[in-house]
Scaffold this motif. Sequence first.
Motif, PDB file in Angstrom:
ATOM      1  N   HIS A 192      37.305  34.289  42.858  1.00  0.00           N
ATOM      2  CA  HIS A 192      36.164  35.506  42.750  1.00  0.00           C
ATOM      3  C   HIS A 192      35.232  35.562  41.602  1.00  0.00           C
ATOM      4  CE1 HIS A 192      34.838  39.491  43.153  1.00  0.00           C
ATOM      5  NE2 HIS A 192      35.268  39.431  44.670  1.00  0.00           N
ATOM      6  N   PRO A 193      33.884  35.561  41.798  1.00  0.00           N
ATOM      7  CA  PRO A 193      32.956  35.739  40.460  1.00  0.00           C
ATOM      8  C   PRO A 193      33.292  36.673  39.724  1.00  0.00           C
ATOM      9  CG  PRO A 193      31.848  35.747  42.916  1.00  0.00           C
ATOM     10  CD  PRO A 193      33.337  35.827  43.165  1.00  0.00           C
ATOM     11  N   PHE A 194      33.921  37.944  39.981  1.00  0.00           N
ATOM     12  CA  PHE A 194      34.214  38.897  39.003  1.00  0.00           C
ATOM     13  C   PHE A 194      35.524  38.467  38.220  1.00  0.00           C
ATOM     14  CE2 PHE A 194      32.194  43.107  40.501  1.00  0.00           C
ATOM     15  CZ  PHE A 194      31.083  42.370  40.986  1.00  0.00           C
ATOM     16  N   ALA A 195      36.445  37.868  38.888  1.00  0.00           N
ATOM     17  CA  ALA A 195      37.704  37.318  38.426  1.00  0.00           C
ATOM     18  C   ALA A 195      37.213  36.098  37.453  1.00  0.00           C
ATOM     19  CB  ALA A 195      38.730  36.750  39.316  1.00  0.00           C
ATOM     20  N   LEU A 196      36.319  35.278  37.686  1.00  0.00           N
ATOM     21  CA  LEU A 196      35.636  34.401  36.816  1.00  0.00           C
ATOM     22  C   LEU A 196      34.964  34.792  35.567  1.00  0.00           C
ATOM     23  CD1 LEU A 196      34.886  31.235  36.599  1.00  0.00           C
ATOM     24  CD2 LEU A 196      32.666  31.857  37.845  1.00  0.00           C
ATOM     25  N   THR A 197      34.311  35.903  35.775  1.00  0.00           N
ATOM     26  CA  THR A 197      33.833  36.583  34.660  1.00  0.00           C
ATOM     27  C   THR A 197      34.565  37.133  33.578  1.00  0.00           C
ATOM     28  OG1 THR A 197      31.882  37.131  36.195  1.00  0.00           O
ATOM     29  CG2 THR A 197      31.919  38.286  33.872  1.00  0.00           C
ATOM     30  N   GLY A 198      35.841  37.953  34.339  1.00  0.00           N
ATOM     31  CA  GLY A 198      36.808  38.363  33.404  1.00  0.00           C
ATOM     32  C   GLY A 198      37.541  37.426  32.577  1.00  0.00           C
TER      33      GLY A 198
END
Length: 314
Positions: A192-198
């Motif tokens: 998930h893009p948000f998980a990747l960023t986090g």
Amino acid sequence: MKKYLTQKWIVICIAVFCSILWGSAFPVLKISYDELQMAADDTIAKIVFAGMRFLLAGLILLVGMLLVKPKALLVTRRQVKFLVIFGIIQTSLQYFFFYNGLANTSGMQGAVLSSSGTFFTVLLAHFFYANDRLNWAKAIGLLAGFTGVIVANWGQEMKLSFELTGEGFMILAALTGAIGTIMAKEMAVGIHPFALTGWQLTIGSILMLLVGVPQMKPNAITFTPLGWGLLGYAAVLSAVAFALWYSLLKYNKAGEISIYKFVTPVSGAILSSIFIPGENLTVFIIGALALVAVGIIAVNYKHKKPGKQAKIET
């Protein structure tokens, strides 16, 4: 979600919004250095401050995902290895080069050299993706955008020199950022893009803090209420901008949306003129905005097809 993140006008709005957020980091960091009483030549203090910023940004996203969509945080063993490498390249290495290089270059050189990351991304995308080749529209967009960055900084002194720890580090920061963009597009499948960023921000920031904290001088950073507020804003802008940017990368061509990063140094100059005493909005910055707009239009220009008029996608 995919439907909305591939509609052209939504992509443009989100990409420009991300670039404006990144541009706002320039005045925020300048004000933070003064407010927190960091010495101009204290690179370690700046690395620690960056580590704190990105750790807070990463935790904001990870905690948010834990509350909203906890299953999205789960990754495979192979993805863990990728996230560690990605965090080192996109956060630790990129900002190590950026903070050290910026300390040894003029403002104009820093802005121009950091914008070279757009060139690197478009060129790398040309070789990695058959449907993201460099064409005349992108070439014109790159030229117009890069010229806009130069025009925005024309009033500042630009020295014709090259040092590895100055100009060289700025170019390496741009290159590592471009490599990170391609990695996010190519290898982050299933994350998930948000998980990747986090995960990226958290892993990279922890490494920065492990390296910087033991070497930091006593009282190198003096926090105040305003200082904490600036740190909080810097963390939030990083979390929001990176998360939205990776969401765009997941469904769009890296070479095309990277053109919008030319908005970052120009918006940074405009916001600096508003919030930093002694820095004023000039005719050069207005001209730069026009050139960046030309670049964005050029990239989105569609060639005339038989029986149809050429048009600009909106």
